[in-house]
Scaffold this motif. Sequence first.
Motif, mmCIF file in Angstrom:
data_model
loop_
_atom_site.group_PDB
_atom_site.id
_atom_site.type_symbol
_atom_site.label_atom_id
_atom_site.label_comp_id
_atom_site.label_asym_id
_atom_site.label_seq_id
_atom_site.Cartn_x
_atom_site.Cartn_y
_atom_site.Cartn_z
ATOM 1 N N GLY A 3 17.914 25.815 38.590
ATOM 2 C CA GLY A 3 16.804 26.126 37.697
ATOM 3 C C GLY A 3 15.488 26.363 38.404
ATOM 4 O O GLY A 3 15.284 25.935 39.548
ATOM 5 N N GLU B 85 16.152 34.351 40.774
ATOM 6 C CA GLU B 85 15.762 34.155 39.371
ATOM 7 C C GLU B 85 14.279 34.439 39.130
ATOM 8 O O GLU B 85 13.857 34.491 37.977
ATOM 9 C CB GLU B 85 16.047 32.708 38.909
ATOM 10 N N HIS C 66 11.496 35.358 35.579
ATOM 11 C CA HIS C 66 10.191 34.798 35.222
ATOM 12 C C HIS C 66 9.157 35.930 35.124
ATOM 13 O O HIS C 66 8.424 36.038 34.159
ATOM 14 C CB HIS C 66 9.767 33.744 36.261
ATOM 15 N N VAL D 202 6.962 29.565 32.062
ATOM 16 C CA VAL D 202 8.371 29.846 31.766
ATOM 17 C C VAL D 202 9.192 28.705 32.365
ATOM 18 O O VAL D 202 9.050 28.393 33.552
ATOM 19 C CB VAL D 202 8.833 31.197 32.361
ATOM 20 N N GLN E 152 13.132 26.682 32.646
ATOM 21 C CA GLN E 152 14.571 26.776 32.454
ATOM 22 C C GLN E 152 15.089 25.367 32.226
ATOM 23 O O GLN E 152 14.748 24.459 32.980
ATOM 24 C CB GLN E 152 15.199 27.385 33.707
ATOM 25 N N GLY F 127 13.254 31.928 23.014
ATOM 26 C CA GLY F 127 14.073 31.515 24.143
ATOM 27 C C GLY F 127 15.391 32.269 24.139
ATOM 28 O O GLY F 127 15.745 32.889 23.140
ATOM 29 N N TYR G 228 16.305 29.701 28.929
ATOM 30 C CA TYR G 228 14.960 30.096 29.336
ATOM 31 C C TYR G 228 14.067 30.027 28.118
ATOM 32 O O TYR G 228 14.423 30.552 27.061
ATOM 33 C CB TYR G 228 14.946 31.524 29.906
ATOM 34 N N THR G 229 12.907 29.369 28.265
ATOM 35 C CA THR G 229 11.952 29.343 27.176
ATOM 36 C C THR G 229 10.554 29.417 27.772
ATOM 37 O O THR G 229 10.389 29.305 28.986
ATOM 38 C CB THR G 229 12.152 28.107 26.276
ATOM 39 N N TRP G 230 9.532 29.639 26.972
ATOM 40 C CA TRP G 230 8.185 29.895 27.497
ATOM 41 C C TRP G 230 7.145 29.449 26.485
ATOM 42 O O TRP G 230 7.492 29.050 25.353
ATOM 43 C CB TRP G 230 8.037 31.392 27.789
#
Lengths: 206, 206, 206, 206
Positions: free
Chosen positions: D32, D79, D83, D96, D98, D166, D175-177
């Motif tokens: 992550g 990754e 982002h 962002v 994870q 997400g 993944y969320t922000w």
Amino acid sequence: MEDTLEFKAQARALAEAGRLCAMRGWIPTSVGHFSARLNEQQIVITAPGLDKGRLDDSGFMVVDLDGHVLSGDQEPAAETFLHIVMYRRNPGIGAVLQSHSAQATALSRAFPQGLVLEHYEALKQLPSAGPGPTATAVPVFQNTTDMPRLASQVDDCMARHPELAGYLIAGHGLYTWGTSVEAAMRHAETFEFLFQCEVLSRTLDR
Amino acid sequence: MEDTLEFKAQARALAEAGRLCAMRGWIPTSVGHFSARLNEQQIVITAPGLDKGRLDDSGFMVVDLDGHVLSGDQEPAAETFLHIVMYRRNPGIGAVLQSHSAQATALSRAFPQGLVLEHYEALKQLPSAGPGPTATAVPVFQNTTDMPRLASQVDDCMARHPELAGYLIAGHGLYTWGTSVEAAMRHAETFEFLFQCEVLSRTLDR
Amino acid sequence: MEDTLEFKAQARALAEAGRLCAMRGWIPTSVGHFSARLNEQQIVITAPGLDKGRLDDSGFMVVDLDGHVLSGDQEPAAETFLHIVMYRRNPGIGAVLQSHSAQATALSRAFPQGLVLEHYEALKQLPSAGPGPTATAVPVFQNTTDMPRLASQVDDCMARHPELAGYLIAGHGLYTWGTSVEAAMRHAETFEFLFQCEVLSRTLDR
Amino acid sequence: MEDTLEFKAQARALAEAGRLCAMRGWIPTSVGHFSARLNEQQIVITAPGLDKGRLDDSGFMVVDLDGHVLSGDQEPAAETFLHIVMYRRNPGIGAVLQSHSAQATALSRAFPQGLVLEHYEALKQLPSAGPGPTATAVPVFQNTTDMPRLASQVDDCMARHPELAGYLIAGHGLYTWGTSVEAAMRHAETFEFLFQCEVLSRTLDR
């Protein structure tokens, strides 16, 4: 009586066991009772209605093996009979613990005829298991408010199966014991681990 | 021998690994053994019967790769064979850990033919997986009290599949290893995470 | 008003309840509201949008039982109606808590007609249960944004079943109460334990 | 660049988010990546291969939104593309995260066509949900080692569904922000709670 070193040492060991059980979610709110032997005729046991995660010296009472209260002004819990019956039967028993996790409770309801734990390496941590991974029976008793009768059923069962390391009461959790509070906690921990394994095994096997 | 810096450093790293495993519920009571390499011929390994969450320097013994005890007056645990076999096979192995969670135990019983872990990003944390999300096989051995025979089965299996990162013993948990205690712990953590995923996946897929 | 000893004592008890619930995973992020009675006409309740695990004195507002804000400059949360309705109905209620665990949420969705908890020793920890292991009904209300209407449904239900110890809102968690914050927390803890048992029981019974 | 107050503040917030995620079991070992915006053109992101539970200032690197490394001598993780694509698309995104729990991972594999979360009060904690308990879609992307291609798929999806809060990558977590690290953590916590509910709901509904 609460001034003796023996009382203080056993109360401290039981309070620590309560703290560990509460932290792990094995004792919701104030259910359950913990006890330890003081001598041939007397035990120290938790007073009724206390949160097991926050016990101190004032949370215990002394009773003799006939059920007479020797200290404090409270009535002992009805479950005291279930403790006394073990100390009377076996002079080698130094502590009796009850753990009341969700998995112990769910298994005790799903298997009213009793449970057999087998093919687990961790069974070696229980006194009844031999050197290899064998099997341990865990009887399940019906729950009731008639504690003297339940205590007598447990006593009969122990007479026939002195090798037992613990039993369940349906909807009520596990009783287990050992030569000391530490030994009884090791058995509680082993049973709770095996109950977790059983729940997962039955989920995977379907 | 317990005075060397090497011994103290490895004992401290293993004690910390034990504390983490116990806190996470991966080592019930005193089951399991942890070890680390001291040099080409010697390892430090947990003494039998200790709670892995509370290890200190006195909880370890030194044995050589022929199984001779070089320090302490205890007999080593029978599982010592399972550790030695790994250090003899691969000089790059610096530590061998056993983790014994409920999910590892339940999966080891449900899949006696072995487990394949695939389509997990976390597989990249294991030495045998390539750059993409591939698959890792986890053999399952039958449990037995004949540890030399089990060790020989493990050795045969490793000879055929040197890429393996860990194996299960049925009802007995996971063995995993790494170049150091930290690396072996990372593998244990990865396997335990994947075992959790497997249990949930099989629950959702039904 | 936030200067009174009563306010400070109740705010402190609610903040401690919030911390315990957050630690146990019963209150994700800032959902839910906790309240306690100050006197016949006033309660203290959490301000909207706060993380229940980190409450301090500034995280609360005082409202009267008609819903008027007596302190602070925020609008109270719509759920305040669900708290007021309980304090108006029963002068013996000293605190109302909401717990919102995954198991409470999942059960509230799976059993839209309501849940019956029976054959559990832990039911004795709830006020509605008698001396033996009997049954406790847990109504489930449909979730809605029309809080006054939901509050009125709860009020009607409590009029018909004053013995209720808690209820669920579908997808929204548990409301429970007690004579004090401590008593309400004991009920929340008992319900959450029983919800865990129910989820496991239904898994094992299949 | 690591000397700016902005860098230090964001690195500290990300390290705290990492510590919380690791403690809750949402980030096994070093999988992550976490990131936060420094300004219109630059972000701070975790360096590859670090344990997210023990991050400090040295565990981060600065990259611009074209992927150029502006500090440190490491290559950024592949990754990083996932982002950057979010920060480029939406100037309001400040962080962002994870999260990679067992339940997120299991659901992402069981529902390759995507997940719909509905009838949960906790949905109100997500930006895309309205005032009432509505529904939130969670797309699931196939995992791949071709990160630029995956980033482009995510970008296309966000163009069509800017309301998304997400998404999942199969076998790889969430993944969320959010506008800040704190806001993104609140979304991660909400999703992880809802994933727990989904797993339990599907177990109960069978």
